[in-house]
Design an enzyme around this catalytic site. Structure first.
Site, PDB file in Angstrom:
ATOM      1  N   ASP A  18       0.857  -1.172   0.000  1.00  0.00           N
ATOM      2  CA  ASP A  18       0.000   0.000   0.000  1.00  0.00           C
ATOM      3  C   ASP A  18       0.903   1.235   0.000  1.00  0.00           C
ATOM      4  OD1 ASP A  18      -3.178   0.639   1.683  1.00  0.00           O
ATOM      5  OD2 ASP A  18      -2.115   1.760   0.139  1.00  0.00           O
TER       6      ASP A  18
HETATM    7  C1  GLC Z   1      -4.441   4.309   0.038  1.00  0.00           C
HETATM    8  C2  GLC Z   1      -5.310   3.164   0.464  1.00  0.00           C
HETATM    9  C3  GLC Z   1      -5.491   2.109  -0.591  1.00  0.00           C
HETATM   10  C4  GLC Z   1      -5.484   2.746  -1.969  1.00  0.00           C
HETATM   11  C5  GLC Z   1      -4.084   3.293  -2.189  1.00  0.00           C
HETATM   12  C6  GLC Z   1      -3.964   4.008  -3.559  1.00  0.00           C
HETATM   13  O1  GLC Z   1      -3.599   4.705   1.102  1.00  0.00           O
HETATM   14  O2  GLC Z   1      -4.988   2.497   1.688  1.00  0.00           O
HETATM   15  O3  GLC Z   1      -6.731   1.439  -0.312  1.00  0.00           O
HETATM   16  O4  GLC Z   1      -5.807   1.793  -2.976  1.00  0.00           O
HETATM   17  O5  GLC Z   1      -3.663   4.183  -1.154  1.00  0.00           O
HETATM   18  O6  GLC Z   1      -4.774   5.143  -3.558  1.00  0.00           O
END
Ligand code: GLC
Length: 712
Positions: free
Chosen positions: A284
């Protein structure tokens, strides 16, 4: 008997094949071998990097693409998310980088891209897997048309703490429903062939146990045993892997001290060795560099090595993986580990057709957005996700209704998409007011009380929480409906109105303060693009509400966590508080209708289920009311004696059946030994002989029809 055994044997073989995800495509693997043989260490690392497109200048984007330093982009609400821009960047990668490896574009398509469907927690209340799969097909067509190759969804984090803002993104508190809706979404995205233009790769998130974030505070530590991971939090991801996910995204949290992004047990032992997943794992946002904040890495280099070795193949946003060149040179990371990560990425790019069809048809991509049939499905999904919590007969509005006063913060609001809004424009939404004005009979007057707060014989109050009150890092210490909205209900009641409250939101809210006052309460969630039309369909009776909760609604925030499938204890009846009982205001599986149903004649094909057999459970359901309707019939079991404490109740089957008024239907379920399996304290998957309670009913608290069976 032989034929029967044959069938069971066949199903066992098929399930084994599916758990190996798929046999390698020899041609693709050979093409990957050829590429790997040509790639420098820097180019290999480049494939493992996923910068955020909008965070880079045009020069940085173009320079990194030409240098082969971008394997994929995270495209978050970005004007560059456009078929023409996407093709321009892709052309640069293919024609101006040394090896011409195409780029993969990922986007947060959570519950729709341009056409927005209900937030996932709302859509799950439809208990309609087919509709969820169709919604994913629509999202895939729109997103891939715009050049996005992969969705950062479905989110299948089982969650039982509505203080946590991200409960809105999952499919509720139950394991089976998160698994079923997650897999349906993956299938809907994938279609028959991921290389087709209307398909989308699924990056399933957040792996794993994110919903356990301590105190409902986002991104906090978790305490979870391995058997609880295996029994509760991992099964939805396994179902999504079997359904054809191309990627998994690691979660921000740890699992009892081991951060998700650097956990060899979940990322390699379970995901690779047990499940046979052949896609790639994506961290993430900044989760790799945040291993330093977790305190398990002292430097960026250590963070990169820990993550890659554990099984995190691609780094989103942070840039620690640039240090892997030194790690390889110093012998701290082997070339084999690096190559395997790159292979997984390239394999998914081949599977998505990026090498053979790297460009999108720009005209077609623009033409398939927000099509009438997409809106029609969103309208159906929104209406069939709305949960009727109370109705003393005021709904549906009778044809002769003369005046309705429309009140509350959501009466004219375009804040209807939830926290994740895809690539949609709020101007596309049908507001509550628009929908009611288009649907109401000419004889009905819709009064929008402004300052006068003029009340009519019927007052419709559109209350609840904004899309900025839930979602990522949007947690609450108190989930009670806003006092100002409670006052609106009180005032309308005091003015002599019949009061219908429509509650918008993305999480369970404490509705206790209005339940006595309101004549009807309808939970609408954040319904998406077709809000106004869907709500009007329900309020005027064109759609008979059929949705049922997939998450418990507490009486007080202080009761949290509160869920239907909690494990037994030594003193089950001493679980009260001094100031409140420990029952939900509305239980898992609850929802009303404009008609009534009766259940009777529960019977089993046998009192015993054997290791080689299956058990058929049947019940007769009758629509005893005056309207056709859809009823969600639920089957629960309880393992009375096992080697570890087991949940008081577990959903093991559900069916959504259409019943005409007066119609009686036999609804049957099949139970197999695998439905009774669980992981014991040694993480061994077992099915134990013994007696099981069984219920079939209209909610998790409906125990009218109960029986037992034995497994031996
Ligand atoms: C965010 C979220 C994740 C998302 C990613 C890209 O922090 O935790 O769910 O897909 O970043 O935006």
């Amino acid at each position: 008997m032989k034929f029967r055994n044959g069938l069971i044997l066949l199903s066992a073989v098929l399930s084994c094949l599916s758990c190996r995800a798929r046999e390698p495509d020899v041609t693709v693997e050979k093409r990957i071998d050829d590429l790997l043989a040509q790639m420098t260490v820097q180019e290999k690392i480049g494939q493992l990097r996923q910068p955020v497109l909008r965070e880079k200048t045009r020069a940085e984007i173009e320079e990194s693409i030409k240098a082969g330093q971008v394997g994929s982009f995270c495209v978050v609400k970005d004007p560059l998310c456009d078929p023409t821009q996407r093709n321009r960047l892709q052309k640069m990668a293919i024609e101006e980088s040394r090896l011409g490896i195409p780029i993969l574009f990922g986007y947060d398509v959570i519950h729709g891209f341009k056409t927005i469907f209900p937030v996932s927690l709302g859509l799950s209340a439809s208990w309609d897997l087919e509709m969820a799969e169709q919604a994913a097909r629509v999202a895939a067509k729109e997103a891939r048309g715009y050049g996005m190759d992969m969705a950062f969804s479905p989110m299948v984090d089982v969650s039982r703490d509505p203080r946590w803002g991200r409960i809105s993104e999952c499919y509720g508190e139950d394991v089976l429903l998160n698994a079923a809706f997650g897999a349906a979404t993956v299938r809907g995205y994938a279609g028959d062939d991921l290389a087709d233009p209307d398909t989308l790769g699924a990056c399933v998130k957040h792996y794993v146990g994110y919903g356990l974030s301590m105190g409902g505070r986002d991104k906090q530590f978790t305490e979870v045993s391995r058997q609880t991971l295996l029994n509760t939090y991992l099964p939805p991801f396994e179902a999504c892997v079997k359904a054809g996910a191309v990627s998994l995204m690691t979660a921000f949290n740890d699992q009892s001290g081991v951060p998700s992004t650097a956990n060899p047990y979940t990322l390699t032992e379970v995901l690779r060795k047990q499940w046979g997943f052949d896609g790639f794992v994506l961290s993430d946002w900044d989760a790799v560099v945040e291993l330093i904040n977790h305190g398990v890495a002292g430097t960026e280099s250590e963070a990169a090595e820990l993550a890659l070795e554990a099984g995190t193949d691609v780094e989103m946003k942070s840039t620690t993986y640039v240090h892997l060149a030194d790690s390889i040179a110093a012998g701290r990371v082997s070339t084999e580990v690096l190559d395997e990560a790159v292979r997984r990425v390239l394999r998914m790019k081949f599977r998505l057709g990026l090498f053979d069809h790297p460009y999108v048809n720009e005209a077609r991509g623009r033409a398939v957005q927000l099509l009438p049939e997409h809106r029609a499905l969103a309208r159906k999904a929104a209406a069939e996700s709305m949960v009727l919590l109370k109705n003393n007969g005021v709904l549906p509005f009778p044809e002769h209704t003369k005046r309705v006063a429309l009140q509350g913060p959501f009466a004219h609001s375009r804040d209807l998409y939830g926290w994740w809004t895809g690539h949609a424009d709020t101007s596309d939404a049908v507001t509550v007011y628009d929908g009611l004005m288009q649907a109401k009979p000419d004889s009905m007057q819709l009064e929008c009380g402004s300052q006068t707060r003029f009340y009519s014989p019927v007052t419709l109050i559109c209350a609840g929480e904004s899309g900025q009150c839930f979602g990522e890092s949007h947690n609450l210490t108190d989930i009670t409906l806003a006092q100002s909205q409670v006052e609106l209900v009180k005032e309308a009641k005091a003015a002599g109105s019949k009061v219908v409250v429509v509650v918008f939101g993305g999480r369970p809210q404490v509705l206790s303060p209005i339940m006595e006052l309101a004549d009807a309460v309808l939970l609408a969630w954040h319904p998406g693009t077709e809000t106004g039309h869907a709500l009007a369909d329900v309020l005027f009776g064109r759609v008979n509400p059929c949705a049922k909760l997939t998450v418990s609604f507490p009486k007080s925030t202080g009761q949290i966590p509160l869920f239907y499938c909690d494990r037994r204890s030594g003193r089950p009846r001493e679980d009260r508080y001094l100031d409140l009982d420990s029952n939900p205001l509305f239980p898992f599986g609850f929802g009303l209708s404009y008609t009534e149903y009766t259940y009777d004649n529960l019977r089993l094909s046998s009192p015993t289920l054997t290791a080689e057999g299956s058990l058929t459970v049947s019940v007769d359901v009758t629509n005893t009311g005056t309207r056709d309707g859809k009823e969600i019939v639920q089957l629960y079991i309880h393992d009375k004696v096992a080697r570890i404490t087991r949940p008081q109740k577990q959903l093991k089957g559900f069916q959504k059946v259409m019943l005409k008024k007066g119609e009686k239907r036999t609804v049957s379920f099949t139970l197999n030994p695998d439905d009774l399996a669980f992981y014991d304290a040694d993480c061994q998957r077992v099915v134990e002989p013994g007696v099981f309670d069984l219920w079939v009913g209209a909610s998790s608290q409906d125990e009218t029809l109960a029986t037992t069976f034995r497994y031996e």
